[in-house]
Design a protein around this motif. Structure first.
Motif, PDB file in Angstrom:
ATOM      1  N   ASN B 306       0.798  -1.202   0.000  1.00  0.00           N
ATOM      2  CA  ASN B 306       0.000   0.000   0.000  1.00  0.00           C
ATOM      3  C   ASN B 306       0.841   1.266   0.000  1.00  0.00           C
ATOM      4  O   ASN B 306       0.653   2.180  -0.799  1.00  0.00           O
ATOM      5  N   GLU B 307       1.795   1.264   0.927  1.00  0.00           N
ATOM      6  CA  GLU B 307       2.671   2.424   1.084  1.00  0.00           C
ATOM      7  C   GLU B 307       3.546   2.617  -0.152  1.00  0.00           C
ATOM      8  O   GLU B 307       3.829   3.752  -0.548  1.00  0.00           O
ATOM      9  N   GLY B 309       2.739   1.772  -3.222  1.00  0.00           N
ATOM     10  CA  GLY B 309       1.868   2.356  -4.240  1.00  0.00           C
ATOM     11  C   GLY B 309       1.695   3.846  -3.998  1.00  0.00           C
ATOM     12  O   GLY B 309       1.771   4.657  -4.923  1.00  0.00           O
ATOM     13  N   LEU B 310       1.499   4.195  -2.740  1.00  0.00           N
ATOM     14  CA  LEU B 310       1.325   5.604  -2.391  1.00  0.00           C
ATOM     15  C   LEU B 310       2.573   6.406  -2.756  1.00  0.00           C
ATOM     16  O   LEU B 310       2.475   7.469  -3.371  1.00  0.00           O
ATOM     17  N   MET B 311       3.747   5.872  -2.384  1.00  0.00           N
ATOM     18  CA  MET B 311       4.984   6.595  -2.681  1.00  0.00           C
ATOM     19  C   MET B 311       5.108   6.859  -4.168  1.00  0.00           C
ATOM     20  O   MET B 311       5.514   7.933  -4.594  1.00  0.00           O
ATOM     21  N   LYS B 312       4.733   5.855  -4.958  1.00  0.00           N
ATOM     22  CA  LYS B 312       4.808   6.041  -6.405  1.00  0.00           C
ATOM     23  C   LYS B 312       3.816   7.111  -6.859  1.00  0.00           C
ATOM     24  O   LYS B 312       4.129   7.928  -7.720  1.00  0.00           O
ATOM     25  N   ALA B 313       2.611   7.097  -6.288  1.00  0.00           N
ATOM     26  CA  ALA B 313       1.613   8.096  -6.657  1.00  0.00           C
ATOM     27  C   ALA B 313       2.084   9.492  -6.265  1.00  0.00           C
ATOM     28  O   ALA B 313       1.750  10.475  -6.914  1.00  0.00           O
ATOM     29  N   LEU B 314       2.897   9.562  -5.204  1.00  0.00           N
ATOM     30  CA  LEU B 314       3.364  10.868  -4.737  1.00  0.00           C
ATOM     31  C   LEU B 314       4.621  11.321  -5.474  1.00  0.00           C
ATOM     32  O   LEU B 314       5.210  12.328  -5.122  1.00  0.00           O
ATOM     33  N   GLY B 315       5.044  10.540  -6.455  1.00  0.00           N
ATOM     34  CA  GLY B 315       6.155  10.989  -7.287  1.00  0.00           C
ATOM     35  C   GLY B 315       7.476  10.296  -7.031  1.00  0.00           C
ATOM     36  O   GLY B 315       8.500  10.743  -7.534  1.00  0.00           O
ATOM     37  N   ALA B 316       7.463   9.194  -6.240  1.00  0.00           N
ATOM     38  CA  ALA B 316       8.709   8.472  -6.025  1.00  0.00           C
ATOM     39  C   ALA B 316       9.047   7.666  -7.282  1.00  0.00           C
ATOM     40  O   ALA B 316       8.172   7.039  -7.868  1.00  0.00           O
ATOM     41  N   ARG B 318      11.164   4.623  -9.401  1.00  0.00           N
ATOM     42  CA  ARG B 318      11.551   3.246  -9.068  1.00  0.00           C
ATOM     43  C   ARG B 318      12.855   3.227  -8.290  1.00  0.00           C
ATOM     44  O   ARG B 318      13.013   2.489  -7.322  1.00  0.00           O
ATOM     45  N   PRO B 394       1.767   0.287  -9.228  1.00  0.00           N
ATOM     46  CA  PRO B 394       1.204   1.174  -8.201  1.00  0.00           C
ATOM     47  C   PRO B 394      -0.300   1.005  -8.019  1.00  0.00           C
ATOM     48  O   PRO B 394      -0.800   1.100  -6.898  1.00  0.00           O
ATOM     49  N   VAL B 395      -1.010   0.754  -9.122  1.00  0.00           N
ATOM     50  CA  VAL B 395      -2.465   0.620  -9.013  1.00  0.00           C
ATOM     51  C   VAL B 395      -2.821  -0.584  -8.144  1.00  0.00           C
ATOM     52  O   VAL B 395      -3.596  -0.478  -7.194  1.00  0.00           O
ATOM     53  N   LEU B 398      -1.805  -0.002  -4.493  1.00  0.00           N
ATOM     54  CA  LEU B 398      -2.699   0.894  -3.748  1.00  0.00           C
ATOM     55  C   LEU B 398      -3.998   0.198  -3.380  1.00  0.00           C
ATOM     56  O   LEU B 398      -4.611   0.492  -2.373  1.00  0.00           O
ATOM     57  N   ARG B 399      -4.414  -0.705  -4.248  1.00  0.00           N
ATOM     58  CA  ARG B 399      -5.694  -1.356  -4.016  1.00  0.00           C
ATOM     59  C   ARG B 399      -5.602  -2.390  -2.893  1.00  0.00           C
ATOM     60  O   ARG B 399      -6.612  -2.720  -2.272  1.00  0.00           O
TER      61      ARG B 399
END
Lengths: 247, 402
Positions: B306-307, B309-316, B318, B394-395, B398-399
């Motif tokens: 989850n985290e 996925g979140l990091m990736k959504a926030l611009g982290a 690979r 990431p999708v 996150l899910r």
């Protein structure tokens, strides 16, 4: 600002293709407030993930600020997600071990911002959502509405052009949900493009621009109030200009 | 992402998993402690042996009777190697150049008695040079004079322990000790010296070489120590010794000449082999610890999908996700390394307290290497989980619940 051309996304579940999106096309101009509606399974979350550069379409082209996203490398996509797009999730997705302030800072950490600048920006974002006094609280010390507001503060801390909210009220009662929507709308009036995905018809009726999905297709793309702002039409013209250059 | 933020985020990952973190850190620390202790033992053994050899004096040639390698000849009558006699030693001394001193040594075991007290002692037939070569000092009286080596004279020098046990508080000087069938007059007592290449010098009695030969009814020497004036002379003297002995032994070169370097090198090789074997054991324990880290990191990755996925959504990117989990693994390794170095050093202290003659302390290079290896183990075994985290969609991440 956002333009989709025949976007299709197909998942394979147990070897069988599931068409989440079929040739979806629409555009969203800068500063717009859009609601994407549809029943569960209509493909609206998939669409939002593609808009947020978290997922890639199997076919079709997605232009963001005139640049095609399909050809971008991981690094560029991460930069787009970090700088251009702010995400608000149904489940908030706060990191439980970090304080509210640290959660808000997180996108700036990945962007490599200085500690001082980060603190100031995060503090300001918390003020914007009205939670300056909760900076040192951890998520489990906050109510659902407060959590979502911290998440919104996090989504705007990088000053993105676009806010993408996936069922932002889904985990909230109707009153706090409304507060959250009001907050998002306030951010929209201050200039951010707002895209909300929801299945709630009440929310859908609030936005000037409504896109309705069913079974992976756009069945409605309307401006119910007929209000097309001057800014929007200018932007449309601008985008057309971009297209001409590209062609 | 700034290095400090990376560290802080990675460290934060351990929160809420204290026991799991502690256990994997313990795993690494056990491996690192083993590395520290084993390398310290290896290096202490090397130091010990080098020190012992250096105290033998430099530029030393050691002549042993007999040839260590087989000649391939059928042993006929007279094929038995000639003994190395005192006369051989005298002949060498007369004909060799660059010799500083020569020490014929005869060694045997006998019962020493004074009145009603008796004990078994090691009898060394030698002369003044034995004292010099072994760094012995005389506490009372004198050592064996140089001249008495070649003839029988019933005098002896007692080691510190022997003197104490046979004479107690009495002054042993000019008293008599019965060794085997002979009576020896005590002319000196050496100061305590302790162990020397596994033999306790304090439990010896030194008598003139000739007397020891008579005592043990022996013609041959145990060995002959030749100390040279300079190092350059070693190869020439070595060759001359072989030639001169051949002349005296009817054309047979039936002696073996060692140099101190060769002995050191031999010991060094043995030590290297032992150290390598010990290191292999330590490496296995480190590999086990590394697999422990990998396991913990895999659990962490699947728990924090989850985290991620979140990091990736926030611009982290690979690379940032990879770096984060690699840092976490390296921190586990690093903490384990630090703890291991502490444990290992403590173990060395305890060891030294138990065996004061064999001081073991971790060499600086070993500590540095252990720290480096610990971090490396973390990073190596964290590599796969970190890559796995970075590759997460990431999708989907996150899910997932959690």
């Amino acid at each position: 600002m956002i333009r989709l051309e025949n976007i299709s996304r197909t998942f394979f579940v147990g070897g069988r293709p599931v068409h989440a999106l079929r040739k979806v096309s629409f555009s969203i101009a800068e500063g717009e407030y859009v609601t994407i509606m549809g029943a569960s399974g209509s493909g609206k979350s998939t669409l939002l993930n593609i808009l947020g550069c978290l997922d890639r379409p199997n076919a079709g082209r997605y232009f963001l600020d005139g640049r095609e996203v399909g050809g971008m490398k991981d690094e560029e996509l991460a930069a787009v997600r970090g700088h251009k797009i702010g995400f608000v999730f149904q489940a908030f997705h706060l990191v439980p071990r970090l304080t509210a302030l640290e959660n808000v800072e997180l996108p700036m950490v990945f962007a490599g911002a200085e500690r001082g600048a980060r603190r100031r920006a995060a503090q300001k974002a918390l003020e914007t959502v009205g939670l300056a006094d909760r900076a040192e609280h951890r998520p489990n010390q906050l109510s659902g509405g407060e959590r979502q507001r911290v998440a919104i503060a996090r989504s705007i801390v990088m000053k993105p052009a676009i806010l993408l909210a996936d069922e932002p009220t889904g985990n909230l009662d109707s009153r706090t949900g409304l507060e959250v929507i009001a907050l998002l709308e306030k951010l929209n009036t201050s200039g951010m493009t707002l895209v909300i995905v929801t299945h709630d018809p009440k929310l859908g009726s609030r936005a000037p621009h409504l896109i309705r999905l069913s079974d992976g297709r756009v069945i409605e793309d309307v401006f119910p109030k007929g209000a097309v702002t001057a800014k929007r039409s200018i932007n449309r013209a601008g985008e057309r200009a971009d297209e001409n250059v590209a062609d | 992402m700034k290095g400090r933020d990376l560290l802080r985020l990675a460290y934060g990952g351990f929160r809420g998993h204290r026991l799991r973190t502690l256990l994997s850190v313990l795993g690494v620390s056990a491996g690192i402690a083993a590395v520290v202790v084993l390398t310290s033992l290896g290096s202490a053994a090397r130091d010990y042996i080098t020190r012992e050899f250096l105290s033998l004096g430099t530029n030393l040639l050691i002549v042993l009777p007999g040839k260590t390698e087989t000649t391939g000849m059928v042993p006929v009558i007279g094929g038995v190697p000639h003994e190395l006699t005192l006369e051989d030693a005298e002949y060498l001394e007369r004909n060799l150049r660059s010799v500083k001193r020569m020490t014929p040594v005869v060694l045997g075991s006998a019962r020493a008695r004074h009145r009603n007290r008796a004990r078994n002692v090691t009898v060394v037939g030698t002369s003044e040079t034995f004292r010099e070569v072994n760094g012995l000092t005389v506490a009372r009286g004198i050592f064996l004079p140089r001249r008495v080596a070649r003839k029988h004279e019933p005098v002896c020098v007692l080691g510190a322990t022997v003197a104490r046990e046979l004479f107690g508080r009495e002054n042993p000087l000019n008293q008599f000790v019965r060794v085997g069938g002979f009576r020896f007059r005590v002319i000196g007592v050496t100061a305590p010296r302790g162990m020397m290449l596994g033999a306790d010098l304090d439990e010896m009695i030194e008598v003139p070489t000739r007397s020891a030969m008579k005592l043990f009814n022996r013609r041959g020497l145990f060995r002959l120590l030749i100390e040279l004036k300079n190092e350059e002379a070693i190869p020439f003297v070595r060759r001359d010794v072989a030639r001169l002995i051949k002349e005296r032994h009817e054309g047979e070169e039936d002696i073996t000449v060692f140099t101190q370097d060769a002995l050191l090198a031999t010991f060094g090789k043995i030590l290297d082999a032992v150290t390598a074997a010990l290191s292999a054991i330590a490496a296995i324990s480190l590999a086990v610890a590394g697999i422990g880290i990998m396991n913990v990191m895999l659990v962490a990755v699947s728990e924090r999908r989850n985290e991620i996925g979140l990091m990736k959504a926030l611009g982290a990117t690979r690379n940032q996700v990879t770096a984060l989990f690699l840092t976490e693994a390296a921190l586990l390794g690093g903490f384990g390394g630090a703890a291991g170095i502490l444990f290992g050093t403590a173990a060395c202290r305890v060891f030294t307290r138990i065996y004061p003659d064999f001081p073991v302390s971790p060499p600086l290079w070993a500590v540095a290497a252990a720290a480096f290896v610990a971090l490396g183990v973390g990073a190596f075994f964290g590599g796969y989980p970190a890559r796995k985290a970075a590759r997460l969609d990431p999708v989907a991440a996150l899910r997932s619940r959690g």
